[in-house]
Design an enzyme around this catalytic site. Sequence first.
Site, PDB file in Angstrom:
ATOM      1  N   LYS A  32       0.839  -1.206   0.000  1.00 52.38           N
ATOM      2  CA  LYS A  32       0.000   0.000   0.000  1.00 52.38           C
ATOM      3  C   LYS A  32       0.873   1.256   0.000  1.00 52.38           C
ATOM      4  O   LYS A  32       2.075   1.193   0.275  1.00 52.38           O
ATOM      5  CB  LYS A  32      -0.898  -0.017   1.241  1.00 52.38           C
ATOM      6  CG  LYS A  32      -0.140   0.108   2.557  1.00 52.38           C
ATOM      7  CD  LYS A  32      -1.075  -0.122   3.752  1.00 52.38           C
ATOM      8  CE  LYS A  32      -0.321  -0.014   5.061  1.00 52.38           C
ATOM      9  NZ  LYS A  32      -1.164  -0.410   6.202  1.00 52.38           N
ATOM     10  N   ARG A  62     -11.477   1.282  14.147  1.00 49.57           N
ATOM     11  CA  ARG A  62     -11.144   2.097  12.986  1.00 49.57           C
ATOM     12  C   ARG A  62     -12.020   1.652  11.821  1.00 49.57           C
ATOM     13  O   ARG A  62     -12.834   2.386  11.333  1.00 49.57           O
ATOM     14  CB  ARG A  62      -9.656   1.912  12.677  1.00 49.57           C
ATOM     15  CG  ARG A  62      -9.129   2.824  11.610  1.00 49.57           C
ATOM     16  CD  ARG A  62      -7.630   2.684  11.439  1.00 49.57           C
ATOM     17  NE  ARG A  62      -7.253   1.391  10.888  1.00 49.57           N
ATOM     18  CZ  ARG A  62      -6.011   1.086  10.478  1.00 49.57           C
ATOM     19  NH1 ARG A  62      -5.049   1.981  10.559  1.00 49.57           N
ATOM     20  NH2 ARG A  62      -5.729  -0.111   9.992  1.00 49.57           N
ATOM     21  N   TYR A 106      16.523  30.652   5.547  1.00 52.97           N
ATOM     22  CA  TYR A 106      15.385  31.451   6.022  1.00 52.97           C
ATOM     23  C   TYR A 106      15.464  31.695   7.522  1.00 52.97           C
ATOM     24  O   TYR A 106      15.780  30.792   8.302  1.00 52.97           O
ATOM     25  CB  TYR A 106      14.071  30.717   5.732  1.00 52.97           C
ATOM     26  CG  TYR A 106      13.675  30.781   4.271  1.00 52.97           C
ATOM     27  CD1 TYR A 106      13.436  32.005   3.648  1.00 52.97           C
ATOM     28  CD2 TYR A 106      13.539  29.615   3.538  1.00 52.97           C
ATOM     29  CE1 TYR A 106      13.071  32.053   2.312  1.00 52.97           C
ATOM     30  CE2 TYR A 106      13.166  29.656   2.198  1.00 52.97           C
ATOM     31  CZ  TYR A 106      12.934  30.885   1.587  1.00 52.97           C
ATOM     32  OH  TYR A 106      12.579  30.935   0.281  1.00 52.97           O
ATOM     33  N   MET A 150      11.992  24.534   0.647  1.00 48.97           N
ATOM     34  CA  MET A 150      11.067  23.700  -0.119  1.00 48.97           C
ATOM     35  C   MET A 150      11.819  22.747  -1.063  1.00 48.97           C
ATOM     36  O   MET A 150      11.481  21.569  -1.161  1.00 48.97           O
ATOM     37  CB  MET A 150      10.115  24.592  -0.934  1.00 48.97           C
ATOM     38  CG  MET A 150       9.014  23.825  -1.630  1.00 48.97           C
ATOM     39  SD  MET A 150       7.943  24.906  -2.594  1.00 48.97           S
ATOM     40  CE  MET A 150       7.063  25.777  -1.315  1.00 48.97           C
TER      41      MET A 150
END
Length: 416
Positions: A44, A163, A308, A356
Site C-alpha cells: 500500500k 477504525r 530562512y 522547499m
Amino acid sequence: MVDSPSLSRPARPVWAELSLGALRGNYRALRALAPAAEVLAVVKANAYGHGVDLCAPACIRAGAHWLGVTSVEEGVRVRTLGPDPQVPPVPKTSPDLQTPTDTRILVMSGLHPGEAAAVLAHRLAPSVWEPYQLDLLAAEARQRGLPPQSVPVHLELDTGMARQGLSVPGARNELAALLPRFAAHSPLRLEGVMTHFHSPEVLEGATALQIGRLAAALELITAQGVRPELLHAGNSATLLGGSDLPALEALALRHGMGLMLRPGLALYGYAPSFVPPQAPPVALRRVLAWKTRITSLRTIQPGETVGYNATYRAAQATSLALLPVGYADGYNRLLSNRGTVLIRGERAPIAGRVSMDQVVVDVSGVSGASIGDEAVLLGEQGIHSVTADDIATLTGTISYEVLCAIGARVPRLAVG
Ligand SMILES: *Cc1c(COP(=O)(O)O)cnc(C)c1O
C-alpha cells in the site's frame, strides 16, 4: 557537464535506489517465520514510499501470491503493472493484464461508491464490513450476470482498533444479519475473515484480547454455516515478535481455515520497536537509499547566517554545500539544524532551515567536498548510516511516515 538530451526522466540529481534483492530476501525471511501460513506482501501507499511499480513485481518474484493495497486505484495499478524487468515475461492470458493472473490483490480499506466495477474487472479482493459495500458489489455482479459465489470478499472484524470493520462482540447482531449475504445463491463469497491488531509490538499479552474476540466471532460465523477459507491478521510485528502466532495458527486450524499474515514495514527492511525490547529473529536488509549530489559550494565567515530566518549562525569560517532537495521532496523541515547527511563517508550536519527544494549542509568536516559528490539522505556510506528510524526520532514520528513521505517527484531506481 553534458546536457541531458531528453527530460522525460527527471535530471535533477535526487533519486531513491531500491535493492529489489533485499526486498525479495526480506519476503523470504518473513515467510520462513511462519512456514505453515500464507504471507501477503503489503504494498500500500506506493509500497511504503518505495515505488509500487518496482516492489510489487519483486514480491511476486519472491513467491508472494497475495499483495495488499489500501485503495481500489492502487489495486488496479498493481494489477496492470508491467512484468518485473528481471524476470522472463509472464505469458499474458488477458490482453490488458500483465501481473500473473494468479496473483491475488487484497484491497484493505473497503470500497467506495463507483468502485465496484473496477473491483470486478480487475479481480480485486475487497475488505468489506458495511452493508452498503456489499450492496455495491452485489449490484455490479448481478449487472454482469456473474454466477453464484464468484466474487470473493474479505469480511473485516473490528476486534479493538475501532477504525474499520464490524465491531465484535458489540455488533454481533449486525454480523449475524450480514452472513446470509454470502449464501450459496449469492454472487458474493466470503473468502476471508480479517482483523487488525492495534499493539502487536507490545509482546506481553496486548493482542490476546483481540484474538479472543476474533475467536468468538468465528464461532458465530461457522455456526451459521458460512465457511470462509482464509483467516488473516497480524503485521510485521506479529511475524517478528512471534508470540501471537501459535494462537492464530490454532484458531485457523480449529475452523479448517488457512492462516495468512500481512507484513508491510518489515518487507522494506525495518522492524517495529518491541516492548519489551527484542531484536528481530531474522536479519532484514533495508531496501531504499535516498541520495542527491552537491550542486554548489561556498564558505561563510564567522557571524554570517544560513537560510530562512537566519537560524544558523557560523561560529567560525564554515564550508557549506548545497543539495537540491527539500521538504517538497519529503525531506522533513523538522530536520532543520538537526539532521545529517553522509558525504565522503563523513556526517555533514544540516545548516539552517530545510527549504522547499533545497537544503544546505556544513561540510567543514568533510575534506575535499566537491561539486558532484554524492550525499546520502537515507542509507549507508562508509561506516555511517542514516535510517528512517533516525529521521523519525528527530522529527517526532515513525519510520513508516518517513518512508511514505518521499515525494512522487523523486525517481525510484532498481539497483539489483
Ligand atoms: C498497513 C497494514 C498492515 C501492515 O502493517 P506493518 O506494520 O507495516 O507490517 C497489515 N494489515 C493492515 C490492515 C494494514 O493496514
